[in-house]
Write a protein that holds these residues in place. Structure first.
Motif, short mmCIF file in Angstrom:
data_model
loop_
_atom_site.label_atom_id
_atom_site.label_comp_id
_atom_site.label_asym_id
_atom_site.label_seq_id
_atom_site.Cartn_x
_atom_site.Cartn_y
_atom_site.Cartn_z
N GLY A 37 0.78 -1.23 0.00
CA GLY A 37 0.00 0.00 0.00
C GLY A 37 0.81 1.27 0.00
O GLY A 37 0.25 2.36 0.03
N GLY A 38 2.12 1.14 0.00
CA GLY A 38 2.95 2.33 -0.10
C GLY A 38 2.91 2.92 -1.50
O GLY A 38 2.53 2.25 -2.47
N ASN A 39 3.34 4.16 -1.61
CA ASN A 39 3.39 4.78 -2.93
C ASN A 39 4.83 4.79 -3.45
O ASN A 39 5.75 4.24 -2.82
CB ASN A 39 2.79 6.19 -2.91
CG ASN A 39 3.53 7.15 -1.99
OD1 ASN A 39 4.67 6.90 -1.57
ND2 ASN A 39 2.90 8.27 -1.67
N ALA A 40 5.05 5.42 -4.60
CA ALA A 40 6.36 5.41 -5.23
C ALA A 40 7.41 6.08 -4.35
O ALA A 40 8.58 5.67 -4.34
CB ALA A 40 6.30 6.09 -6.60
N MET A 41 7.03 7.11 -3.60
CA MET A 41 8.00 7.77 -2.72
C MET A 41 8.42 6.83 -1.60
O MET A 41 9.62 6.71 -1.29
CB MET A 41 7.42 9.06 -2.15
CG MET A 41 8.43 9.88 -1.37
SD MET A 41 9.78 10.50 -2.43
CE MET A 41 8.92 11.80 -3.32
N ASP A 42 7.45 6.16 -1.00
CA ASP A 42 7.78 5.18 0.04
C ASP A 42 8.75 4.13 -0.51
O ASP A 42 9.77 3.79 0.12
CB ASP A 42 6.52 4.46 0.51
CG ASP A 42 5.56 5.34 1.29
OD1 ASP A 42 6.03 6.16 2.09
OD2 ASP A 42 4.35 5.19 1.09
N ALA A 43 8.43 3.61 -1.68
CA ALA A 43 9.22 2.52 -2.26
C ALA A 43 10.63 2.98 -2.61
O ALA A 43 11.60 2.25 -2.39
CB ALA A 43 8.51 1.98 -3.51
N ALA A 44 10.74 4.19 -3.15
CA ALA A 44 12.06 4.70 -3.53
C ALA A 44 12.94 4.91 -2.31
O ALA A 44 14.14 4.59 -2.32
CB ALA A 44 11.91 6.00 -4.32
N ILE A 45 12.38 5.46 -1.24
CA ILE A 45 13.16 5.67 -0.01
C ILE A 45 13.59 4.34 0.58
O ILE A 45 14.76 4.14 0.95
CB ILE A 45 12.35 6.49 1.01
CG1 ILE A 45 12.12 7.92 0.49
CG2 ILE A 45 13.07 6.52 2.36
CD1 ILE A 45 11.14 8.72 1.32
N ALA A 46 12.65 3.38 0.67
CA ALA A 46 12.98 2.07 1.24
C ALA A 46 14.06 1.38 0.43
O ALA A 46 15.02 0.81 0.98
CB ALA A 46 11.72 1.20 1.31
N GLY A 47 13.96 1.43 -0.89
CA GLY A 47 14.96 0.80 -1.74
C GLY A 47 16.30 1.50 -1.66
O GLY A 47 17.35 0.84 -1.61
N PHE A 69 10.36 14.26 -8.67
CA PHE A 69 9.18 13.43 -8.52
C PHE A 69 7.94 14.15 -9.02
O PHE A 69 7.89 15.39 -9.07
CB PHE A 69 8.97 13.00 -7.05
CG PHE A 69 8.73 14.14 -6.08
CD1 PHE A 69 7.44 14.48 -5.69
CD2 PHE A 69 9.78 14.86 -5.55
CE1 PHE A 69 7.21 15.51 -4.79
CE2 PHE A 69 9.57 15.89 -4.65
CZ PHE A 69 8.29 16.22 -4.26
N SER A 70 6.96 13.38 -9.43
CA SER A 70 5.65 13.91 -9.80
C SER A 70 4.60 13.25 -8.92
O SER A 70 4.78 12.14 -8.44
CB SER A 70 5.34 13.63 -11.28
OG SER A 70 5.26 12.23 -11.51
N VAL A 361 9.10 8.68 -9.30
CA VAL A 361 10.20 9.17 -8.47
C VAL A 361 11.52 8.81 -9.15
O VAL A 361 11.72 7.67 -9.57
CB VAL A 361 10.16 8.57 -7.05
CG1 VAL A 361 11.35 9.04 -6.22
CG2 VAL A 361 8.86 8.95 -6.35
N SER A 362 12.40 9.79 -9.22
CA SER A 362 13.74 9.62 -9.78
C SER A 362 14.72 10.09 -8.70
O SER A 362 14.79 11.27 -8.39
CB SER A 362 13.87 10.47 -11.05
OG SER A 362 15.14 10.35 -11.65
N LEU A 363 15.48 9.14 -8.12
CA LEU A 363 16.26 9.42 -6.91
C LEU A 363 17.70 8.95 -7.08
O LEU A 363 17.94 7.81 -7.45
CB LEU A 363 15.60 8.72 -5.71
CG LEU A 363 16.14 8.98 -4.31
CD1 LEU A 363 15.05 8.65 -3.27
CD2 LEU A 363 17.39 8.18 -3.97
N ILE A 364 18.63 9.83 -6.77
CA ILE A 364 20.05 9.49 -6.83
C ILE A 364 20.70 9.84 -5.50
O ILE A 364 20.37 10.86 -4.88
CB ILE A 364 20.73 10.18 -8.03
CG1 ILE A 364 22.02 9.46 -8.42
CG2 ILE A 364 20.89 11.67 -7.84
CD1 ILE A 364 22.46 9.71 -9.85
N PRO A 413 19.46 13.22 -11.04
CA PRO A 413 18.33 12.42 -11.50
C PRO A 413 17.73 13.08 -12.74
O PRO A 413 17.85 14.29 -12.94
CB PRO A 413 17.37 12.49 -10.32
CG PRO A 413 17.64 13.84 -9.71
CD PRO A 413 19.11 14.12 -9.94
N GLY A 414 17.07 12.30 -13.59
CA GLY A 414 16.46 12.86 -14.79
C GLY A 414 15.02 12.41 -14.94
O GLY A 414 14.59 11.41 -14.37
N MET A 415 14.28 13.19 -15.72
CA MET A 415 12.92 12.80 -16.14
C MET A 415 12.69 13.33 -17.55
O MET A 415 13.23 14.37 -17.93
CB MET A 415 11.85 13.35 -15.20
CG MET A 415 11.60 12.53 -13.96
SD MET A 415 9.93 12.83 -13.33
CE MET A 415 9.99 11.92 -11.78
#
Length: 525
Positions: A37-47, A69-70, A361-364, A413-415
């Motif tokens: 139930g997490g969103n992309a921000m949750d997943a990116a931080i956890a990863g 991020f969008s 989310v694009s995270l570096i 990061p890029g988009m």
């Protein structure tokens, strides 16, 4: 579509969510977060947090991050600057007085205040669903129990491990022997730090015993860092920069990141018929190398802390790109630009996630050089970045080292957007290569019609430090033709960078690509 007769990697297709990153445990964790139930921000931080344990030579809680991020249902791209500042007492003049012409890489002078933790806490609070304690739980477990060292990490460990010193050796290379593939790396001290952050938030890192552990180590080595420097560390929301190439818009993080360099490179390449060239031939490689020399020279003169970058509009202008393109001889290599005094590197991690609501989310996230400064805190083993080596010591330069100032950063990061719609978060690892990597990736997509995985797989070359580094994926005749043009050809010992991307198709289907130059993968559900 790839030729299935040949070794390769298929793209990943999914409809609910995808993560692409450089280690499979991080990708798996991100997908688990989405399924809970997490969103992309949750997943990116956890990863991203897990990557600090799976790839400790690349990143960790003693480092910095940048994020684009969008939000669901909104194509506006937002940015957060999670890069740290020099301690308030830092002075370029003091280093010059000691006879230095560059910030020493493996000394406390290179250690800026790590800001990634502040950024992750803020992003979780502002844009996440599950809460920081849930996001840190997988990393706490992996840090405590350990993870097997992956092949690419094992390849990097001996080279990067030469930076380790003192407590850094104790925590990351006990006995002075690099870990090898399959050996277990554990970081119980970091597990304890993350438990405290999960309970108490950012204060547990920037104040109290954890901050004192970092400060004691730095001050014992002559560092001028103070408790106030750590307590005052803060990330900042900011506004991205962008530029068009054919029918796509490249969105980049603004200074102190070097993303504008990728936009300038593409603006220069617009003046050449790249799509008519062999994508893996000498002519394209030559034009790209010359464009990189010119764009990076502009970067070296302009990019700095946002408060000191005064000519960004000129760097992004079509007029500058036109003038620079006119300097390129299609048949002859120009001399390399003046070398940086700022140190450059090739070590970082990148993660991208898109969820079922199409939040992207694009995270570096990086500690700069391999194992950063090589300096780790005694009790908790927090490995400290050497981002301060991104400053130069030239008096009056926009990127001159100064107290409470951010250095020029290589991580970007890029988009991509098309017609105002967010279509692809992506990133290219590899230190200084990153702007060139962004430009080549976009060109592969738009000039040659490659799909994301093919654009990532394609061989790379890079004009760097007076050499043209050419991967083994190029044929010998191309290398000879480039040499005949005046390039000094080198086949690098290691591949050039790594990349990850997720394409959001018009019909909503997600397509993930991941670089075989790293240990990772794209996973979806």
């Amino acid at each position: 579509m790839r030729d299935f007769h040949l070794p390769g990697r298929s793209a990943i297709y999914a409809s609910n969510g995808i993560c692409a990153t450089s280690h499979p445990l991080a990708a798996q964790t991100a997908i688990n977060v989405l399924q809970r139930g997490g969103n992309a921000m949750d997943a990116a931080i956890a990863g991203a947090m897990i990557l600090g344990i799976c790839e400790p030579q690349m990143t960790g809680i003693g480092g910095d991050c940048f994020v684009l991020f969008s939000k669901p249902g909104d194509n506006t791209i937002h940015a957060i600057n999670g890069s740290g500042r020099a301690p308030a007492a830092a002075q370029a003049a003091e280093l010059r007085a000691r006879g230095l012409d560059a910030v020493p890489l493996y000394a406390p002078e290179a250690v800026t205040i790590p800001c990634a933790i502040d950024a992750f806490c803020r992003l979780s609070d502002d844009h996440g669903r599950l809460g920081l304690d849930a996001l840190l739980a997988p990393t706490i477990q992996y840090a405590q129990e350990g993870v097997p060292v992956a092949p690419r990490v094992a390849l990097d460990w001996p080279r990067a491990g030469r930076a380790l010193q003192g407590h850094g050796l104790t925590h990351y290379m006990p006995g002075g022997t690099p870990l090898t593939t399959g050996q277990i790396f554990r970081a119980p001290g970091q597990a304890e730090v993350l438990r405290r952050i999960a309970r108490e938030g950012r204060r547990a890192f920037y104040e109290g015993e954890v901050a004192e552990d970092m400060l004691t180590t730095l001050n014992a080595m002559g560092g001028v860092h103070t408790a106030e420097d750590f307590a005052g560390a803060t990330s900042e929301y900011t506004t991205p920069v962008s530029g068009d190439y054919k029918d796509v818009t490249l969105v980049e993080h603004p200074p102190n990141g070097q993303g504008a360099t990728a936009i300038l490179m593409l603006n220069i390449l617009k003046h050449f018929d790249i799509s008519l060239m062999d994508p893996f031939g000498s002519q394209r490689a030559h034009i790209e190398a010359e464009a990189a020399k010119l764009a990076y020279d502009a970067r070296n003169r302009i990019i700095a802390d946002a408060d000191y970058t005064t000519r960004l509009d000129k760097m992004l202008s079509p007029e500058l790109a036109e003038k620079l393109a006119a300097l390129i001889d299609p048949q002859s290599a120009m001399p390399a630009a003046a070398p940086l005094t700022e140190a450059v590197h090739r070590d970082t991690i990148y993660i991208t996630v898109v969820d079922r609501d199409r939040m992207a989310v694009s995270l570096i996230y990086s500690i700069f050089h391999g194992f950063g400064s090589g300096i780790a805190s005694e009790k908790f083993g927090i490995l400290l970045q050497n981002r301060g080596a991104g400053f130069n010591l030239q008096q009056g330069h926009p990127n001159e080292m100064a107290g409470s100032k951010r250095p020029m950063h290589t991580i970007i990061p890029g988009m991509l957007t098309e017609g105002g719609r967010v279509t692809m978060p992506f990133g290219v690892m590899g230190g200084q290569y990153q702007p060139n990597g962004h430009a080549r990736f976009v060109s592969n997509l738009r000039d040659f019609g490659m799909d994301p995985q093919s654009a990532i797989d394609a061989p790379r070359c890079f004009a760097d430090a007076g050499q043209l580094k050419v991967e083994r994926g190029y044929c010998e005749s191309v290398r000879q033709e480039l040499a005949d043009m005046g390039h000094k050809i080198v086949i690098p010992d290691e591949p050039i960078g790594g990349a990850q991307a997720i394409l959001i198709h018009d019909d909503g289907v997600l397509e993930g690509g991941s670089d075989p130059r790293k240990d990772g993968c794209a996973l979806g559900y």
